[in-house]
Design a protein around this motif. Sequence first.
Motif, PDB file in Angstrom:
ATOM      1  N   TYR A 210       0.855  -1.192   0.000  1.00  0.00           N
ATOM      2  CA  TYR A 210       0.000   0.000   0.000  1.00  0.00           C
ATOM      3  C   TYR A 210       0.890   1.241   0.000  1.00  0.00           C
ATOM      4  N   PRO A 211       0.531   2.288  -0.767  1.00  0.00           N
ATOM      5  CA  PRO A 211       1.376   3.481  -0.847  1.00  0.00           C
ATOM      6  C   PRO A 211       1.752   4.030   0.527  1.00  0.00           C
TER       7      PRO A 211
ATOM      8  N   GLU B  93       0.764  -0.552 -11.481  1.00  0.00           N
ATOM      9  CA  GLU B  93       0.231   0.649 -10.832  1.00  0.00           C
ATOM     10  C   GLU B  93      -1.287   0.663 -10.832  1.00  0.00           C
TER      11      GLU B  93
ATOM     12  N   ARG C 147      -3.725  -0.092  -7.756  1.00  0.00           N
ATOM     13  CA  ARG C 147      -4.206   0.936  -6.827  1.00  0.00           C
ATOM     14  C   ARG C 147      -5.628   1.401  -7.139  1.00  0.00           C
TER      15      ARG C 147
ATOM     16  N   ALA D 290      -1.980   6.328  -8.620  1.00  0.00           N
ATOM     17  CA  ALA D 290      -0.762   6.816  -9.258  1.00  0.00           C
ATOM     18  C   ALA D 290      -1.082   7.682 -10.477  1.00  0.00           C
TER      19      ALA D 290
END
Length: 226
Positions: free
Chosen positions: A16-17, A125, A128, A161
Amino acid sequence: MFRDLSRPIETGMPTYPGDPDVTLAPDATHETDGFATSELRTGTHAGTHVDAPRHTLPDGATVDAVDPGRFAFDARLVDLRPLEPREPITAEALSEAVEEGPSSVDSDADLLVCRTGWAARWGTERYRDHPYLTEAAAAWCRTRGVGVGIDAFGPDPTPTAVDSLSADDEPDGTPAHDVFLNNDLPIVENLCDLDGLPARFRLYAFPLRLRDGDGSPVRAVAEWEA
């Protein structure tokens, strides 16, 4: 029959970011030491994992305080496909998917395993930009006493992102998490290999006994009669 529904823990796996990176590296080796050990560095929410109430609630129960029997679930598979990137899953859509399936939510189901199709985007990406449960959809689950498992980062939106994909009406914070965790309902995230599962199965997702832990990686395993 048994099937592993969990992601392998490995160096460089998606997280997770903002969460810690995962590394799994040799410590001792057979060539040098005559035996093998490894060093694992990971966050508590890496890979397939469960959330404890402490994850979003300062006074919530920690993962080591939850009865381990709570992590053996009578699960109900809910196929929500097809879904668009960052599409909100409403209470109406969730209810319709449940009622159209081969078995409805009844008193012995305690986890809805939501198949969004986003497991196929793992490692990109675009992972997400998974669909997410609205607060009302989480409340629909709460009234039926069921938690949620999902093949994505979680039931709330994940920072994207690609800024152009983020919608203005996406919720702030963690409203779906809060509904589940405020009511001691389970959340299992980053499930995979959901295709071909029966409508009903047992799901085992036992966490590590982390002292005061807010969550833990799990080996998520489905079991059903052939």
